[in-house]
Motif scaffolding. Structure first.
Motif, PDB file in Angstrom:
ATOM      1  N   TRP A 202       0.796  -1.225   0.000  1.00 28.01           N
ATOM      2  CA  TRP A 202       0.000   0.000   0.000  1.00 28.01           C
ATOM      3  C   TRP A 202       0.827   1.273   0.000  1.00 28.01           C
ATOM      4  CZ3 TRP A 202      -4.152  -1.196   4.344  1.00 28.01           C
ATOM      5  CH2 TRP A 202      -4.940  -2.280   3.931  1.00 28.01           C
ATOM      6  N   LEU A 203       1.958   1.203   0.715  1.00 25.89           N
ATOM      7  CA  LEU A 203       2.752   2.420   0.905  1.00 25.89           C
ATOM      8  C   LEU A 203       4.103   2.360   0.200  1.00 25.89           C
ATOM      9  CD1 LEU A 203       2.099   2.862   4.750  1.00 25.89           C
ATOM     10  CD2 LEU A 203       0.811   3.867   2.847  1.00 25.89           C
ATOM     11  N   GLY A 204       4.410   1.202  -0.370  1.00 30.29           N
ATOM     12  CA  GLY A 204       5.666   1.059  -1.096  1.00 30.29           C
ATOM     13  C   GLY A 204       6.873   0.896  -0.209  1.00 30.29           C
ATOM     14  N   ASP A 205       6.667   0.662   1.095  1.00 35.89           N
ATOM     15  CA  ASP A 205       7.784   0.567   2.026  1.00 35.89           C
ATOM     16  C   ASP A 205       7.353  -0.266   3.234  1.00 35.89           C
ATOM     17  OD1 ASP A 205       9.915   0.838   3.740  1.00 35.89           O
ATOM     18  OD2 ASP A 205       9.819   3.024   3.886  1.00 35.89           O
ATOM     19  N   ALA A 206       7.894  -1.486   3.358  1.00 35.13           N
ATOM     20  CA  ALA A 206       7.529  -2.350   4.483  1.00 35.13           C
ATOM     21  C   ALA A 206       7.872  -1.719   5.825  1.00 35.13           C
ATOM     22  CB  ALA A 206       8.238  -3.701   4.347  1.00 35.13           C
ATOM     23  N   GLY A 207       8.893  -0.839   5.826  1.00 36.46           N
ATOM     24  CA  GLY A 207       9.321  -0.196   7.059  1.00 36.46           C
ATOM     25  C   GLY A 207       8.298   0.771   7.632  1.00 36.46           C
ATOM     26  N   ARG A 208       7.262   1.097   6.859  1.00 35.30           N
ATOM     27  CA  ARG A 208       6.229   2.028   7.333  1.00 35.30           C
ATOM     28  C   ARG A 208       5.042   1.302   7.974  1.00 35.30           C
ATOM     29  NH1 ARG A 208       4.853   6.045   2.500  1.00 35.30           N
ATOM     30  NH2 ARG A 208       3.526   6.925   4.160  1.00 35.30           N
ATOM     31  N   TYR A 209       5.266   0.064   8.379  1.00 41.09           N
ATOM     32  CA  TYR A 209       4.153  -0.737   8.935  1.00 41.09           C
ATOM     33  C   TYR A 209       3.557  -0.106  10.187  1.00 41.09           C
ATOM     34  CZ  TYR A 209       7.198  -2.547  12.632  1.00 41.09           C
ATOM     35  OH  TYR A 209       8.022  -2.652  13.727  1.00 41.09           O
ATOM     36  N   GLU A 210       4.344   0.639  10.950  1.00 37.40           N
ATOM     37  CA  GLU A 210       3.823   1.244  12.181  1.00 37.40           C
ATOM     38  C   GLU A 210       2.731   2.274  11.878  1.00 37.40           C
ATOM     39  OE1 GLU A 210       7.102   2.719  14.407  1.00 37.40           O
ATOM     40  OE2 GLU A 210       7.706   0.724  15.119  1.00 37.40           O
ATOM     41  N   GLU A 211       2.762   2.841  10.688  1.00 34.11           N
ATOM     42  CA  GLU A 211       1.701   3.775  10.309  1.00 34.11           C
ATOM     43  C   GLU A 211       0.361   3.055  10.217  1.00 34.11           C
ATOM     44  OE1 GLU A 211       2.669   6.182   6.865  1.00 34.11           O
ATOM     45  OE2 GLU A 211       4.816   6.072   7.356  1.00 34.11           O
ATOM     46  N   LEU A 212       0.372   1.814   9.753  1.00 37.60           N
ATOM     47  CA  LEU A 212      -0.866   1.034   9.673  1.00 37.60           C
ATOM     48  C   LEU A 212      -1.339   0.631  11.062  1.00 37.60           C
ATOM     49  CD1 LEU A 212      -0.097  -1.258   6.600  1.00 37.60           C
ATOM     50  CD2 LEU A 212      -1.240   0.962   6.659  1.00 37.60           C
ATOM     51  N   GLN A 213      -0.406   0.369  11.951  1.00 35.43           N
ATOM     52  CA  GLN A 213      -0.770   0.004  13.313  1.00 35.43           C
ATOM     53  C   GLN A 213      -1.533   1.126  14.008  1.00 35.43           C
ATOM     54  OE1 GLN A 213       2.382  -1.949  15.613  1.00 35.43           O
ATOM     55  NE2 GLN A 213       1.711  -0.842  17.432  1.00 35.43           N
ATOM     56  N   GLN A 214      -1.285   2.353  13.605  1.00 36.64           N
ATOM     57  CA  GLN A 214      -1.981   3.486  14.213  1.00 36.64           C
ATOM     58  C   GLN A 214      -3.477   3.464  13.934  1.00 36.64           C
ATOM     59  OE1 GLN A 214      -0.419   5.855  16.307  1.00 36.64           O
ATOM     60  NE2 GLN A 214       1.101   4.211  16.134  1.00 36.64           N
ATOM     61  N   ARG A 215      -3.907   2.668  12.946  1.00 33.45           N
ATOM     62  CA  ARG A 215      -5.332   2.571  12.633  1.00 33.45           C
ATOM     63  C   ARG A 215      -6.083   1.647  13.581  1.00 33.45           C
ATOM     64  NH1 ARG A 215      -5.566   2.003   5.996  1.00 33.45           N
ATOM     65  NH2 ARG A 215      -3.834   3.416   5.501  1.00 33.45           N
ATOM     66  N   TYR A 216      -5.364   0.846  14.337  1.00 35.15           N
ATOM     67  CA  TYR A 216      -6.010  -0.093  15.244  1.00 35.15           C
ATOM     68  C   TYR A 216      -6.663   0.624  16.422  1.00 35.15           C
ATOM     69  CZ  TYR A 216      -3.558  -4.106  13.111  1.00 35.15           C
ATOM     70  OH  TYR A 216      -3.109  -5.071  12.254  1.00 35.15           O
ATOM     71  N   PRO A 217      -7.695   0.048  17.017  1.00 33.32           N
ATOM     72  CA  PRO A 217      -8.205   0.568  18.284  1.00 33.32           C
ATOM     73  C   PRO A 217      -7.066   0.621  19.311  1.00 33.32           C
ATOM     74  CG  PRO A 217      -9.696  -1.087  17.399  1.00 33.32           C
ATOM     75  CD  PRO A 217      -8.471  -1.127  16.546  1.00 33.32           C
ATOM     76  N   LEU A 218      -7.004   1.712  20.057  1.00 31.50           N
ATOM     77  CA  LEU A 218      -5.925   1.956  21.030  1.00 31.50           C
ATOM     78  C   LEU A 218      -4.550   2.032  20.371  1.00 31.50           C
ATOM     79  CD1 LEU A 218      -7.051  -0.353  23.987  1.00 31.50           C
ATOM     80  CD2 LEU A 218      -7.604   2.057  23.590  1.00 31.50           C
ATOM     81  N   LYS A 219      -4.547   2.061  19.042  1.00 27.82           N
ATOM     82  CA  LYS A 219      -3.312   2.172  18.251  1.00 27.82           C
ATOM     83  C   LYS A 219      -2.318   1.047  18.548  1.00 27.82           C
ATOM     84  CE  LYS A 219      -3.740   7.220  18.036  1.00 27.82           C
ATOM     85  NZ  LYS A 219      -4.450   7.157  16.738  1.00 27.82           N
ATOM     86  N   ARG A 220      -2.883  -0.132  18.834  1.00 21.76           N
ATOM     87  CA  ARG A 220      -2.046  -1.294  19.108  1.00 21.76           C
ATOM     88  C   ARG A 220      -2.835  -2.561  18.842  1.00 21.76           C
ATOM     89  NH1 ARG A 220      -3.842  -4.085  23.482  1.00 21.76           N
ATOM     90  NH2 ARG A 220      -4.956  -2.989  25.164  1.00 21.76           N
ATOM     91  N   PRO A 221      -2.129  -3.670  18.603  1.00 21.92           N
ATOM     92  CA  PRO A 221      -2.820  -4.958  18.572  1.00 21.92           C
ATOM     93  C   PRO A 221      -3.159  -5.402  19.989  1.00 21.92           C
ATOM     94  CG  PRO A 221      -0.470  -5.279  18.257  1.00 21.92           C
ATOM     95  CD  PRO A 221      -0.699  -3.793  18.305  1.00 21.92           C
ATOM     96  N   ALA A 222      -3.960  -6.443  20.117  1.00 24.22           N
ATOM     97  CA  ALA A 222      -4.304  -6.986  21.425  1.00 24.22           C
ATOM     98  C   ALA A 222      -3.067  -7.579  22.091  1.00 24.22           C
ATOM     99  CB  ALA A 222      -5.372  -8.062  21.288  1.00 24.22           C
ATOM    100  N   HIS A 223      -3.011  -7.462  23.412  1.00 23.62           N
ATOM    101  CA  HIS A 223      -2.013  -8.212  24.164  1.00 23.62           C
ATOM    102  C   HIS A 223      -2.406  -9.683  24.144  1.00 23.62           C
ATOM    103  CE1 HIS A 223      -0.353  -4.445  25.426  1.00 23.62           C
ATOM    104  NE2 HIS A 223      -1.385  -4.131  26.193  1.00 23.62           N
ATOM    105  N   VAL A 224      -1.413 -10.557  24.192  1.00 23.12           N
ATOM    106  CA  VAL A 224      -1.700 -11.994  24.145  1.00 23.12           C
ATOM    107  C   VAL A 224      -2.647 -12.402  25.266  1.00 23.12           C
ATOM    108  CG1 VAL A 224      -0.686 -14.298  24.375  1.00 23.12           C
ATOM    109  CG2 VAL A 224       0.421 -12.590  22.912  1.00 23.12           C
ATOM    110  N   HIS A 225      -2.452 -11.848  26.464  1.00 26.49           N
ATOM    111  CA  HIS A 225      -3.297 -12.268  27.590  1.00 26.49           C
ATOM    112  C   HIS A 225      -4.759 -11.883  27.375  1.00 26.49           C
ATOM    113  CE1 HIS A 225      -4.392  -8.553  29.768  1.00 26.49           C
ATOM    114  NE2 HIS A 225      -3.268  -8.060  29.278  1.00 26.49           N
ATOM    115  N   GLU A 226      -5.018 -10.872  26.540  1.00 21.35           N
ATOM    116  CA  GLU A 226      -6.407 -10.480  26.297  1.00 21.35           C
ATOM    117  C   GLU A 226      -7.156 -11.533  25.480  1.00 21.35           C
ATOM    118  OE1 GLU A 226      -5.923  -5.630  26.496  1.00 21.35           O
ATOM    119  OE2 GLU A 226      -5.313  -6.668  24.661  1.00 21.35           O
ATOM    120  N   ILE A 227      -6.409 -12.417  24.844  1.00 20.68           N
ATOM    121  CA  ILE A 227      -7.003 -13.546  24.135  1.00 20.68           C
ATOM    122  C   ILE A 227      -6.983 -14.801  25.018  1.00 20.68           C
ATOM    123  CG2 ILE A 227      -6.949 -14.946  22.041  1.00 20.68           C
ATOM    124  CD1 ILE A 227      -7.404 -11.896  21.606  1.00 20.68           C
ATOM    125  N   THR A 228      -5.831 -15.076  25.595  1.00 22.45           N
ATOM    126  CA  THR A 228      -5.682 -16.326  26.335  1.00 22.45           C
ATOM    127  C   THR A 228      -6.533 -16.356  27.608  1.00 22.45           C
ATOM    128  OG1 THR A 228      -3.697 -15.511  27.477  1.00 22.45           O
ATOM    129  CG2 THR A 228      -3.383 -16.737  25.416  1.00 22.45           C
TER     130      THR A 228
END
Length: 260
Positions: A202-228
């Motif tokens: 999408w952005l032409g640069d794999a190193g910019r992945y953190e920009e996509l993470q900013q779209r997540y709720p709370l700007k982060r993925p779930a912690h593992v314990h929130e699933i387990t």
């Protein structure tokens, strides 16, 4: 809250890393004895030693590729009677219909989709004969968000959702509960690999992945314990009337109709 899981025997596939490793730790903390399964024997044995030393539980490591002929039969024979099965192994490749050819599609489904189905087929009669048990399928919210850039995964996850509901709708007749969990993005290597691929596309640069993470709720993925933690609760008697249900844990991403 006492979950009364101490002394239960739990079989966890895909247990050498990510959510599977987190599940092994969470169930061991509850005093459960474990059968942990993955391809990586070294990782499993290291985890076994750690959990036995920390929690005083019995842990058996099974270094198996569950796609190999007779591997599931071998596992079920070796594990014997289990109270709880958590189907967790397998990663289906991302990409469009033209990115994921038939060979890659079949390989991804062989472990995750057919692996879940075939292990359930093998374990269920033993649970029934022993008076009951719990089967939990860790699936993924891709089964609810139909993303053409994850076409093999979204199709496979939707199939496992249907499988979970079909089995769980009547399984309490045999005192067995069949439940599904659909995590969204979780803080494991898998999600960062996916984000990097999307950033490259999408952005032409794999190193910019953190920009996509900013779209997540709370700007982060779930912690593992929130699933387990949820899966451990669902496995306990405190969730004893739960079957044929699927619980989505993705911060509301599914309701936004986007995987990112």
């Amino acid at each position: 809250m006492d979950l009364k899981l101490k002394g239960k025997t739990v079989l966890i596939t895909g247990a050498s890393q990510g959510i599977g490793e987190g599940l092994a730790r969470a169930f061991a903390e509850e005093g459960c004895n474990l059968h942990i399964v993955a391809r990586s024997g070294d990782r499993l044995n290291a985890l076994k030693s750690e959990l036995e030393a920390e929690h005083g539980v019995a842990v058996t490591a099974h270094a198996l590729d569950l796609t190999e002929p007779r591997a599931i039969e071998q596992l079920v024979t070796a594990a014997g009677d289990v109270d709880i099965l958590v189907n967790n192994a397998g990663v289906v490749p991302s990409g469009s219909l033209w990115d994921v050819d038939e060979a890659k599609w079949r390989a991804g489904w062989e472990l995750k989709v057919f692996g879940y189905i075939n292990l359930t087929r093998a374990i269920y009669p033993r649970m029934k004969a022993n008076g009951g048990g719990v089967i939990i399928n860790n699936i993924g919210n891709g089964g609810e968000v139909f993303d053409p850039a994850y076409v093999a995964g979204t199709t496979g996850n939707a199939s496992l959702m249907a499988f979970t509901r079909a089995m769980g709708g009547h399984s309490l007749d045999d005192n067995i509960r069949v439940v599904g969990v659909n995590p969204g993005p979780v803080d494991t290597d898998r999600i960062y690999n996916m984000l990097k691929k999307r950033a490259a596309d999408w952005l032409g640069d794999a190193g910019r992945y953190e920009e996509l993470q900013q779209r997540y709720p709370l700007k982060r993925p779930a912690h593992v314990h929130e699933i387990t933690d949820l899966i451990v609760f669902l496995a306990s008697f405190r969730s004893g009337y739960t079957s044929g249900s699927i619980f989505t844990v993705d911060g509301g991403i599914t309701s936004r109709r986007s995987v990112i």
